[in-house]
Design a protein around this motif. Structure first.
Motif, PDB file in Angstrom:
ATOM      1  N   GLU A 112      82.109  68.057  31.772  1.00 55.16           N
ATOM      2  CA  GLU A 112      80.925  68.802  30.958  1.00 55.16           C
ATOM      3  C   GLU A 112      80.442  69.990  31.194  1.00 55.16           C
ATOM      4  O   GLU A 112      79.650  70.305  30.213  1.00 55.16           O
ATOM      5  CB  GLU A 112      79.592  67.345  31.581  1.00 55.16           C
ATOM      6  N   HIS A 134      85.267  62.769  28.764  1.00 53.44           N
ATOM      7  CA  HIS A 134      84.256  63.814  29.194  1.00 53.44           C
ATOM      8  C   HIS A 134      83.883  63.336  30.921  1.00 53.44           C
ATOM      9  O   HIS A 134      83.698  61.517  30.790  1.00 53.44           O
ATOM     10  CB  HIS A 134      82.939  63.981  28.539  1.00 53.44           C
ATOM     11  N   LEU A 136      81.212  63.439  33.374  1.00 52.47           N
ATOM     12  CA  LEU A 136      80.122  63.751  33.240  1.00 52.47           C
ATOM     13  C   LEU A 136      79.924  64.731  34.885  1.00 52.47           C
ATOM     14  O   LEU A 136      80.061  63.618  35.705  1.00 52.47           O
ATOM     15  CB  LEU A 136      79.122  62.309  33.349  1.00 52.47           C
TER      16      LEU A 136
END
Ligand SMILES: Cc1ncc(COP(=O)(O)O)c(C=O)c1O
Length: 387
Positions: A112, A134, A136
């Motif tokens: 991220e 992604h 995170l």
């Protein structure tokens, strides 16, 4: 490489950078300060143009000088380094060489904290059939290696991480992420723009397949020049379809009948090199090399410790991790109105920058303790704008 304690940091080098005569410059994460040496390099380029006109052969030689400087900074071989105009060019070159639209390996894993260009290039590959995942951060803003482990699998082609986050100053465990990628047969790219020149990088020790950055920030030079490290033994099987004549095995053969890229990482170069930026880049990098990155990193770590201790005294929320191994030259602090805070600091002739709700204070070889004390004193007066 110069030993730690090299004299060419702090007050010993500050006179090279005229901006410090009137400004406390703490914004190297956006752009490094201009030095006399870089200004002279631009003049040298213009003088050569004036005196001799086109200097193509000399320009090729200068591009090779830039390649050597990048390689020396990264602990790489010259043959493993492409000279690019930007990180974007390097990353686009990599994905163009991966068969993302064919077979099982179509997944690109990105953190991220990637710079927009990496995320956008990854998502552009969805048009070719790639899938983007992604990774995170946790609530504390860190991205533990375990989060990458959850995202990487045997369908992963490429894992993108960022050595130091431009948003938080968070430094990732690039070696561990590269190992995870390799355990699953994937390749690993580290965007190191916010680290190179300020963090001692050893690409072979890190074990990454690709590492990229450029000269605007801690390499103290101009926009429009970057590099891409490509692990040597990968090169024979990587054929970038994003290319250009300076990537050809024989640049001056001027052959339009086939695609025959250079055997080495120059196959990731593209068109005419960014010559003025190369003059500046070689000069900027030479300042960092004269100091020695190890010495620069130690100098920055001392200043960052002082800054974080001062921020603690103010009761500020420092977003960047405290562990020196998990941070680099950028310290981020939470603000309630960061645009106003940056503007108020500018009135005190302190240049810093902002991302999200964070004030970004970045440190480099030319900063000294007085710079840290100056920004801390200003922040004391502006305490109401800190979270
Ligand atoms: C981490 C990082 N990557 C990439 C870039 C820039 O990418 P490009 O060279 O493609 O403009 C920046 C800053 O400008 C950056 O901070």
């Amino acid at each position: 490489m110069a030993a730690v304690g090299s004299a060419r940091v702090g007050t010993a080098i500050r006179g090279e950078f005229p901006i410090f005569e009137h400004t406390t410059y703490l914004n190297s994460c956006s752009q490094g300060a201009l030095s006399h040496r870089v200004r002279r390099a631009y003049e040298e380029y213009l003088d050569g143009w004036d005196a001799r006109g086109a200097e193509w052969e000399h320009w090729v030689e200068r591009a090779e000088a830039a390649r050597s400087s990048f390689a020396a900074l990264l602990g790489a071989r010259n043959e493993e380094v492409a000279v690019t105009t930007s990180v974007s060019q390097g990353v686009s070159g990599i994905v163009s060489a991966l068969p993302l639209g064919r077979g099982e390996r179509r997944k690109i894993v990105i953190s991220e904290y990637e710079f927009p260009t990496v995320g956008q290039i990854a998502h552009a590959q969805e048009l070719r059939g790639a899938e983007v995942v992604h990774v995170l951060p946790d609530d504390d803003g860190t991205i533990p290696v375990e989060r990458f482990a959850e995202a990487i699998d045997d369908r992963t082609a490429l894992v993108c991480c960022t050595t130091v986050s431009y948003r938080t100053g968070n430094r990732q465990d690039v070696a561990a992420i590269a190992q995870l990628a390799h355990d699953h047969g994937a390749l690993c790219l580290a965007d190191s723009y916010q680290a190179v020149g300020a963090v001692d990088l050893d690409v072979h020790g890190l074990g990454v397949d690709f590492l990229t950055g450029g000269t605007v920030k801690y390499l103290l030079a101009s926009a429009g020049l970057g590099f891409l490290y490509v692990r040597g033994d990968l090169l024979p099987r990587l054929l970038p379809t994003q290319t250009g004549w300076f990537a050809d095995e024989d640049i001056f053969q001027m052959d339009i009948s086939d695609y025959s890229p250079a055997a080495d990482a120059r196959r990731f170069d593209a068109g005419t090199p960014p010559v003025p930026n190369i003059y500046a880049g070689v000069a900027g990098m030479s300042i960092v090399q004269d100091a020695g990155v190890e010495a620069v990193e130690a100098h920055i770590a001392g200043l960052a410790d002082r800054l974080i201790a001062g921020l603690d005294e103010l009761g500020a929320v420092t977003v960047t991790p405290r562990d020196p191994a998990r941070r680099g030259p950028l310290v981020c602090v939470r603000s309630t109105d960061v645009s106003r805070l940056v503007a108020e600091l500018a009135r005190e002739r302190i240049v810093a920058s902002q991302r999200d709700a964070n004030l970004r204070i970045s440190l480099h070889l030319y900063n000294i303790e007085e710079d840290v004390d100056h920004v801390l004193a200003a922040l004391r007066d502006l305490r109401h704008l800190l979270a």
